[in-house]
Enzyme design. Structure first.
Site, PDB file in Angstrom:
ATOM      1  CG  MET A 150       0.053   0.970  -7.379  1.00 15.57           C
ATOM      2  SD  MET A 150       0.612   2.015  -8.744  1.00 15.57           S
ATOM      3  CE  MET A 150      -1.052   3.105  -9.219  1.00 15.57           C
ATOM      4  CG  ASP A 158      -3.049  -9.288  -1.362  1.00  8.06           C
ATOM      5  OD1 ASP A 158      -2.925  -8.434  -1.771  1.00  8.06           O
ATOM      6  OD2 ASP A 158      -4.080  -9.746  -1.108  1.00  8.06           O
ATOM      7  CB  VAL A 168      -8.875  -0.845  -1.048  1.00  2.00           C
ATOM      8  CG1 VAL A 168      -9.181  -0.851   0.676  1.00  2.00           C
ATOM      9  CG2 VAL A 168      -9.989  -0.185  -1.749  1.00  2.00           C
ATOM     10  CD  GLU A 169      -6.185   5.592  -2.718  1.00  3.46           C
ATOM     11  OE1 GLU A 169      -6.385   6.917  -3.058  1.00  3.46           O
ATOM     12  OE2 GLU A 169      -5.543   5.176  -2.012  1.00  3.46           O
ATOM     13  CE  LYS A 198      -5.055   4.029   0.868  1.00  5.73           C
ATOM     14  NZ  LYS A 198      -4.075   3.443   0.260  1.00  5.73           N
ATOM     15  CB  SER A 231      -3.977   8.837  -6.146  1.00  4.61           C
ATOM     16  OG  SER A 231      -5.207   8.224  -6.159  1.00  4.61           O
ATOM     17  CG  HIS A 291       0.455   9.090  -6.233  1.00  7.16           C
ATOM     18  ND1 HIS A 291      -0.078  10.271  -7.150  1.00  7.16           N
ATOM     19  CD2 HIS A 291      -0.370   7.989  -6.559  1.00  7.16           C
ATOM     20  CE1 HIS A 291      -1.169   9.491  -7.700  1.00  7.16           C
ATOM     21  NE2 HIS A 291      -1.048   8.383  -7.832  1.00  7.16           N
ATOM     22  CG  ASN A 347      -4.689  12.331  -9.334  1.00  7.57           C
ATOM     23  OD1 ASN A 347      -4.450  11.892 -10.431  1.00  7.57           O
ATOM     24  ND2 ASN A 347      -4.625  11.545  -8.316  1.00  7.57           N
TER      25      ASN A 347
END
Length: 300
Positions: A19, A38, A97-98, A103, A125, A147, A198
């Site tokens: 992504m 990263d 990562v979600e 975050k 998302s 998003h 979503n």
């Protein structure tokens, strides 16, 4: 880029997964200087090299000139150090990562390392930027969701989601940026769980899982019904495989934790696959086995 978006010339993308790497390439294709970072040393450079194939295919098909490819790649700079990626940027897009705690930690660092004028966006998302604002107090009013949909080099939609404290000027600048990189913004005037796509997709997917759990039809036949009867490009189970079953699983866990409603628990067919590591296309197996051509439905 258009004159209205000239203020966003430098972008940092945090997280060099598929992504993040593709968001970075899409921006670089449209005259934005991009730093890709990263947490794993060397991974940003590897991601750029791996995703170069997307540009090569466009050149082969005559959809992109070799010169445009080279200019885009020249605008992409991998950064192992977060402070290097953030120095002097106009916009940051976080694509890690979600996980809310992860975050929030990233946003705290971004708050410290970026100019006060920078816009801080999360690509999440599901996690609304209102849950990240207090981690970045120096950027109050400059935090929101941008998003993108996977894969960003193909999917044109971007949900622009403001939180109650997002400045109108930040929303306007973000809309201009999305348009400038040849993507289509839709604006959420207020933050709701799941945003637009979503939220609508969840209603379809919930019904699909309910039909599966009741034994009304197989997941493969439900997919066929949606693809041939509703003209959807992918049925809900094929789409879940493409997006990553672990992402859907975590989102459902988070929603269940927030609501306590048993109906929001991850469905059994989803949980079984995630627990055994079958996460969809990225692992080669999910609801379908991608080692076969065409992919074959898997057994529970």
């Amino acid at each position: 880029m258009t004159s209205e978006s000239q203020s966003i010339r430098t972008l940092a993308v945090i997280g060099a997964g598929q992504m993040g790497a593709q968001i970075a390439i899409q921006a670089a294709l449209h005259d934005v200087d991009v730093r890709l970072h990263d947490v794993v040393a060397g991974h940003a450079a590897e991601a750029i090299a791996a995703n170069r194939t997307h540009l090569e295919r466009r050149v082969e098909k005559g959809k992109l000139t070799a010169d445009a490819r080279d200019r885009a790649l020249a605008r992409l700079r991998p950064c192992d150090a977060l402070d290097d990626a953030c120095a002097g940027v106009d916009l940051v897009i976080e694509a890690v990562v979600e996980d809310l705690d992860v975050k929030r930690a990233v946003f705290a660092e971004l708050d410290r390392l970026t100019p006060a004028s920078a816009i801080l966006a999360t690509n999440s998302s599901y996690i609304g930027s209102s849950e990240l604002v207090d981690a970045a107090p120096a950027h109050a009013g400059r935090v929101l969701n941008l998003h993108f949909f996977y894969p960003p080099l193909v999917m044109r939609l971007v949900e622009v989601v403001r939180n109650p404290s997002t400045d109108d000027a930040v929303v306007a600048a973000s809309i201009a940026f999305v348009r400038a990189i040849d993507r289509v913004p839709v604006v959420l005037r207020k933050e709701v769980p799941g945003f637009l796509v979503n939220r609508i997709l969840r209603a379809i997917t919930n019904e699909a899982y309910d039909l599966l759990e009741q034994g009304v039809a197989s997941f493969a036949d439900i997919d066929q019904a949606c693809e041939l009867g509703l003209n959807h490009p992918l049925g809900p189970f094929r789409l879940s495989d493409l997006s990553g079953l672990d992402i859907g699983y975590r989102n459902r866990q988070a929603r269940h934790a927030a609501t306590g409603d048993p109906a929001d628990r991850p469905p059994a067919a989803l949980a079984r696959r995630v627990e055994r590591g079958d996460l969809g296309r990225k692992t080669g197996r999910g609801f379908y086995d991608y080692a076969t051509r065409p992919p074959r439905p898997t057994e529970d």
